[in-house]
Design an enzyme around this catalytic site. Structure first.
Site, short mmCIF file in Angstrom:
data_model
loop_
_atom_site.label_atom_id
_atom_site.label_comp_id
_atom_site.label_asym_id
_atom_site.label_seq_id
_atom_site.Cartn_x
_atom_site.Cartn_y
_atom_site.Cartn_z
N ASP A 1 -96.66 12.66 21.84
CA ASP A 1 -96.19 11.98 23.24
C ASP A 1 -97.36 10.88 23.17
OD1 ASP A 1 -95.61 10.39 25.46
OD2 ASP A 1 -95.41 12.14 26.54
N GLY B 1 -91.60 16.04 32.95
CA GLY B 1 -91.94 16.62 34.04
C GLY B 1 -91.79 18.10 33.98
N THR C 1 -101.34 14.61 36.95
CA THR C 1 -100.83 14.08 35.71
C THR C 1 -100.00 12.85 35.79
OG1 THR C 1 -101.11 16.37 34.86
CG2 THR C 1 -99.92 14.97 33.57
N GLY D 1 -92.99 20.69 32.30
CA GLY D 1 -93.81 21.27 32.17
C GLY D 1 -94.01 21.80 30.68
N LYS D 2 -93.76 20.80 29.82
CA LYS D 2 -93.82 21.10 28.30
C LYS D 2 -95.32 21.26 28.14
CE LYS D 2 -91.90 17.46 27.04
NZ LYS D 2 -91.29 16.94 28.34
N THR D 3 -96.12 20.32 28.46
CA THR D 3 -97.63 20.30 28.36
C THR D 3 -98.45 21.55 28.41
OG1 THR D 3 -97.51 17.89 28.39
CG2 THR D 3 -99.70 18.82 28.18
N SER D 4 -98.05 21.89 30.00
CA SER D 4 -99.05 22.98 30.67
C SER D 4 -98.63 24.28 29.65
CB SER D 4 -98.21 23.21 31.98
OG SER D 4 -98.52 22.16 32.71
#
Lengths: 116, 566
Positions: B45, B18, B501, B20-23
């Site tokens: 993931d 949560g 998300t 914000g790694k992906t973003s």
């Protein structure tokens, strides 16, 4: 010295540590094979899920498996079936190779060790 | 710009769920691909959100991202990888071996070992393969939440030393037998990870103590594994302080305090900050805003109020008290507040005088240290993979000692060093925790989604084995799935934030559980600005965006609680 080939049913690992409960029969059998090797017996072991080619290549095994898959494990000594459908105890193994069973806690290994 | 120092060949983004790694990984990849440079973006993931964030359907092989020339992306999904792996292993023997033999081979390729190994196989083949290195100027990994990431990154080391030390060649290599040929690939993966010229580890954190501590822990652990080139990004920094709104003031305070008190492990690292955006970071336009000074394209927002739902956990706790005992599990994406909610439920239950056990399956789970002073009737434990493996090994070795000589024991000990052992030990501990729900309340804070799905898959695989064979299994394992399926025994609480998300991830989880015959009993929407009553305009924009997601939750949830931002 004679040559032993073991054809296992499909399993994750031949020593049985990979299930939700460790299979003591397999643990004991792996130890016995290790002991046989130290007595000079040549041992080869094939697992259906990992070495399926071996089950195709050996005509005797292939025929048995085609008839009934539950016949596994199959043990061959010099390409002759010496045991099928279960893992032999050490005294059966020593008989197969006319070896002296030395004093060893696993000699009369009890299969019911599996209980909770 | 925060992306400027991030120009290594391999970039790994890691941090608590949560944050914000992906973003950030997506924004960095888009930025790197800016002048048509070939860039590969990879998610490891098991519950990847990359498809949603990029608006592109992805598979395990890299595909072109339509609107960003130069950018390619893929998902390393362990489930799909395991299926492909199984198919590669089994298909050559169709027709050569009888159908029964093929079926029994397939069954063996459905356990957790296969999943772990197949995922690992894909990971190293991307990292270690010369083709990948030649084809792409940069490879950006949007890694799984921390515990899982660490295990995955530690694996090349673990496997390599396992292969080095394994001398008998007849132990629990499982499907690894086929992989040992690729030893060179493991070594080159490990070398790449440890080479500061090629690899940068990007630690992502929010400006709060818990997420920074997690980053510090990951930093230290990875430094110990030889991954030394590290960079810290503090994401979602609140810079606006225009009003006297207490919620906004609390946010700003929290940010500045956290930055002023960086954990020692992090204070030496190069640091970048990224400001909080009011719009969810989904879609290319929103992502591109992360690397420019622009605000996101505004969508029309109409006024709305919170629906009539409970805004505290009390009603939910009352429902649980009707059961008299049983298992409560909080599930959801990393960072949504599963741990906090599990703690609150456990404390509320215990305060009514019933015995409660609070535990976690998260390998990176924080010890619930917040619970001081100790609460009467509440026992706190943790499923620690290292301890569980030790316990399991000791138990097995002790049971075997009577029947084996020293050679046999040595052989067994070697087998128990196999990486599969951890999966099994953790799974057994999970089943044992569930079984304790027969005597008291057991509140389980689960690991992030991907890990939990794997655990459920294992529960199903073992359940099939229970039905198929007479094999001896602990009673807790035999009864695991029936217990989880019993709504009078198990209450699964899906936790989300009012954002797309985490909502979608929790919905996927609900569907997965449904397929396994497990019904969720409630949803908790956590950290809602809409429920907080904030007057700060910037936060009100965020609050209005929440309404849609609260509504979506209510459509799929049998019972909904919305908790205000705290």
């Amino acid at each position: 010295m004679a040559k032993l080939k073991v054809y296992d049913p499909a399993m994750c690992c031949s020593t049985g540590v990979c299930g939700p409960k460790v299979d003591m029969t397999l643990v004991g059998f792996a130890a016995d094979l290790d002991w046989l090797k130290r007595q000079g017996v040549e041992v080869e072991r094939y697992n259906l899920s990992q070495q399926p080619a071996a089950f195709v290549a050996n005509a005797v095994v292939n025929e048995e498996v085609r008839r009934n898959i539950n016949v596994l494990p199959i043990l061959l000594v010099d390409d002759e079936i010496v045991c099928r459908g279960h893992y032999p105890l050490r005294n059966e193994l020593t008989d197969m190779f006319s070896l002296e069973a030395e004093a060893y806690p696993g000699l009369l290994r009890v299969i019911s060790q599996n209980g909770d | 710009m925060w992306t400027d120092p991030l120009n290594s060949k391999y970039l790994f983004f890691t941090g608590k769920g949560g944050v914000g790694k992906t973003s950030l990984a997506c924004a960095a990849a888009i930025h790197l691909a800016g002048d048509l440079t070939p860039v590969l973006l990879v998610s490891t993931d098991p519950a990847s959100n990359l498809d949603e964030v990029l608006g592109t359907t992805l598979g395990s092989a890299p595909v072109r991202v339509e609107d960003v020339p130069g950018l390619f992306a893929c998902n390393l999904d362990p489930g799909a990888a395991a299926l492909a792996y199984r198919e590669r292993a089994v298909s050559p023997y169709r027709g050569l071996l009888p159908e029964a033999a093929i079926r029994s081979m397939e069954e063996q390729f459905s356990g957790s070992c296969t999943l772990e190994i197949a995922a690992f196989d894909e990971f190293t083949s991307l990292l270690g393969a010369a083709e990948t290195a030649d084809r792409y100027a940069h490879v950006v990994f949007d890694t799984a939440p921390t515990g899982h990431t660490l295990r995955l990154l530690a694996l090349p080391g673990a496997w390599t030393s396992f292969i080095d030390n394994n001398t008998t060649g007849m132990s629990c290599l499982g499907p690894l037998v086929a992989l040992s040929k690729q030893e060179a690939m493991y070594r080159s993966s490990l070398e790449a990870l440890r080479d500061p010229q090629r690899t940068t580890l990007v630690l992502v954190a929010r400006a709060d103590a818990a997420s920074l501590q997690e980053a510090a822990r990951a930093s230290e652990e990875l430094r110990r594994l030889g991954v030394c080139n590290q960079h810290l990004i503090v994401n979602g920094l609140v810079e606006r302080t225009s009003t006297t709104d207490p919620i906004a003031a609390a946010l700003v305070d929290r940010s500045s305090n956290a930055l002023a008190n960086l954990p020692a492990d992090l204070s030496e690292l190069p640091l970048s900050t990224v400001p909080l955006k009011e719009h969810p970071l989904v879609g290319l336009a929103a992502l591109q805003c992360l690397t420019t000074r622009d605000t996101a394209p505004s969508s029309t927002v109409t006024g709305c109020t919170l629906p009539d739902v409970p805004t505290s956990l009390d009603t939910l706790v009352d429902k649980l008290l009707l059961l008299g005992r049983g298992v409560v599990m909080t599930m959801g994406k990393g960072g949504v507040g599963k741990t906090t909610i599990a703690e609150e439920i456990a404390v509320s239950l215990a305060r009514t005088g019933v015995p409660v056990l609070l535990t976690t399956t998260d390998p990176a789970g924080r010890a619930t240290s917040a619970l001081k002073p100790p609460v009467n009737n509440l026992k706190i434990e943790r499923i620690d993979p290292v301890l569980e493996v030790q316990k399991y090994r000791d138990e097995v070795l002790e049971a075997a000692a009577a029947n084996l000589d020293q050679h046999g024991l040595a052989l067994l000990e070697e087998d128990l060093r196999s990486p599969c052992t951890e999966e099994i030990a953790v799974f057994r501990a999970f089943a044992a925790a569930i079984a304790r729900g027969e005597e008291s309340y057991v509140v389980i804070d689960t690991a992030p989604t991907g890990h939990t799905i794997l655990l459920m898959d294992a529960a199903e695989a073992y359940h099939r084995e229970v039905l198929r064979t007479e094999s001896e299994m602990p009673a807790s394992v035999r009864q695991l799935l029936p217990r989880l399926r019993d709504p009078e025994f198990t209450c699964v609480i899906l936790v989300t934030l009012p954002e797309p998300t985490p909502f979608h991830e929790a919905k996927v989880l609900q569907d997965e559980l449904g397929r396994a015959g497990i019904t969720a009993c409630a949803w908790v929407v956590n950290q809602s600005f809409l429920a907080s009553g904030t007057r700060e305009p910037f936060l009100q924009t965020k609050a209005l965006m929440e309404a849609r997601w609260i509504d979506e939750v209510m459509q799929v949830s049998p019972f909904t609680v919305v908790l205000p931002w705290r």
